[in-house]
Enzyme design. Structure first.
Site, PDB file in Angstrom:
ATOM      1  NE  ARG A   1      -3.510  -2.352   2.747  1.00 55.09           N
ATOM      2  CZ  ARG A   1      -3.373  -3.448   3.313  1.00 55.09           C
ATOM      3  NH1 ARG A   1      -2.229  -3.466   3.981  1.00 55.09           N
ATOM      4  NH2 ARG A   1      -4.132  -4.288   3.527  1.00 55.09           N
TER       5      ARG A   1
ATOM      6  CE  LYS B   1      -7.786  -0.729   4.438  1.00 54.93           C
ATOM      7  NZ  LYS B   1      -8.161  -0.876   3.055  1.00 54.93           N
TER       8      LYS B   1
ATOM      9  CG  HIS C   1      -4.580   1.105  -4.054  1.00 55.45           C
ATOM     10  ND1 HIS C   1      -3.728   1.059  -2.790  1.00 55.45           N
ATOM     11  CD2 HIS C   1      -5.662   0.360  -3.823  1.00 55.45           C
ATOM     12  CE1 HIS C   1      -4.277  -0.025  -2.233  1.00 55.45           C
ATOM     13  NE2 HIS C   1      -5.264  -0.383  -2.794  1.00 55.45           N
TER      14      HIS C   1
ATOM     15  NE  ARG D   1      -2.896  -3.670  -1.453  1.00 54.77           N
ATOM     16  CZ  ARG D   1      -2.311  -4.310  -0.467  1.00 54.77           C
ATOM     17  NH1 ARG D   1      -1.037  -4.366  -0.377  1.00 54.77           N
ATOM     18  NH2 ARG D   1      -2.945  -5.036   0.126  1.00 54.77           N
TER      19      ARG D   1
ATOM     20  CG  HIS E   1      -5.795  -8.920   1.130  1.00 54.32           C
ATOM     21  ND1 HIS E   1      -5.595  -9.468  -0.167  1.00 54.32           N
ATOM     22  CD2 HIS E   1      -5.580  -7.778   0.476  1.00 54.32           C
ATOM     23  CE1 HIS E   1      -5.696  -8.744  -1.175  1.00 54.32           C
ATOM     24  NE2 HIS E   1      -5.515  -7.567  -0.785  1.00 54.32           N
TER      25      HIS E   1
ATOM     26  CE1 TYR F   1      -6.539  -7.077  -7.167  1.00 49.29           C
ATOM     27  CE2 TYR F   1      -6.241  -8.716  -5.144  1.00 49.29           C
ATOM     28  CZ  TYR F   1      -6.042  -7.356  -5.745  1.00 49.29           C
ATOM     29  OH  TYR F   1      -5.405  -6.446  -5.067  1.00 49.29           O
TER      30      TYR F   1
END
Length: 333
Positions: free
Chosen positions: A159, A184, A263, A266, A297, A306
């Protein structure tokens, strides 16, 4: 002065009580924690006591970082997501004052599904790094800083916040490992680096030492000009430089956000990795947990997204379904 007139609630105190209770119950820190604190600062910043109404929450939802603004306001999708983050807290707060309102979908409509990102080609990433190396001044650190930063994000799937907040002491280039601290969702993780990334990072560190004296708790990437010399790079600063380079390169957006973003580097990392595994004949289901952990994640569903949300991977998902259907049909014979 309290932040809201409703039942004389001290909003700041209630936010801390709410977050403490969540931790005690086993919930992990999440984006909604940051949202309720942001909303509290917004309320206090009003300078007067006002009721906790949906209209006030909508005003807050429109206040986002400049790069998300459209015509001076947050776009509808961003505002809808921000407003939704307040719902759990407002429901909890109603036990102390039933007049507290809880936002629903009536203000912006339901939260839309995730939008497909722009997946960069290898040529586009190479062009971005070359363009960054041409940034002025020609005799300074700035060009190498941004070339290395964008290269790291693209090569390690970090990130933006993880890259610019990376501590110099957490970059073990001899061992080829980055330690990403409390990012995060409050998670930390170890990120192995590809050998092709280590050389440019080591070269940047050596050059940085010529321009900026080392100091305790220094970030790996630093500003090199004026009052920002030796200071951590700012999020807004990085995006401003990226936008400048993006305009120079004249990219045509292939995602759903209107323009390619930092972003998306990534996202491109994740997609290229899945495509490579598919080409190698690897079992994607067996590799997804490793990729989810590597990228930080919190839910593996964010990684599986994805396969259905990115055009470049939808063909892989279709092929997986066809194989499943063939097996099912053969089993029925």
């Amino acid at each position: 002065m309290s932040a809201a007139a409703s039942a004389n609630i001290d909003l700041t105190a209630k936010v801390e009580q709410y977050l403490t209770e969540r931790l005690r119950l086993g919930f992990k820190p999440c984006s909604s924690d940051l949202a309720v604190r942001s909303f509290t600062r917004f309320m206090v910043g009003e300078g007067r006591d006002i009721a906790l109404t949906v209209d006030v929450m909508v005003q807050w939802a429109h206040q986002v970082q400049p790069r998300y603004l459209v015509g001076g306001r947050a776009n509808v999708d961003t505002a809808a997501r921000r407003l939704a983050t307040l719902r759990p807290f407002m429901r909890w707060l109603q036990q102390f004052d039933p007049t507290v309102e809880v936002p629903d979908d009536s203000s912006f409509g339901p939260i839309p599904r995730r939008v497909a990102p722009h997946i960069y080609s290898e040529a586009e990433i190479a062009a971005l790094i070359v363009a960054a190396r041409r940034l002025g001044p020609s005799d300074g650190l700035r060009a190498t800083t941004y070339a290395t930063l964008f290269g790291l994000i693209a090569s390690a799937g970090l990130r933006v916040s993880e890259a610019i907040n990376l501590a110099d002491s957490d970059a073990d280039l001899d061992g080829g490992i980055l330690t990403i601290q409390q990012t995060k969702f409050g998670k930390s993780r170890m990120v192995p680096l590809h050998p092709s990334v280590i050389g440019p990072m080591a070269a940047y560190r050596a050059l940085r030492r010529q321009y900026v004296p080392a100091k305790p708790q220094m970030t790996f990437f630093v500003g090199s000009r004026g009052v920002h010399r030796g200071e951590p790079l700012g999020d807004r600063q990085v995006h401003r430089v990226f936008c400048q380079l993006r305009e120079q390169l004249g990219w045509i957006d292939r995602g759903g956000h209107g323009r390619p973003r930092v972003h998306d580097l990534r996202h491109s990392f994740a997609v290229r990795r899945m495509i490579l595994w598919h080409q190698q004949g690897a079992n994607l289901d067996q590799r997804m947990l490793a990729l989810s952990t590597y990228m930080g994640h919190i839910n593996i569903s964010s990684t599986y997204w994805y396969l259905s949300g990115v055009p470049e991977l939808m063909a892989l998902a279709g092929a997986r379904f066809e194989r499943f259907a063939d097996v099912a049909e053969n089993d029925d014979e």
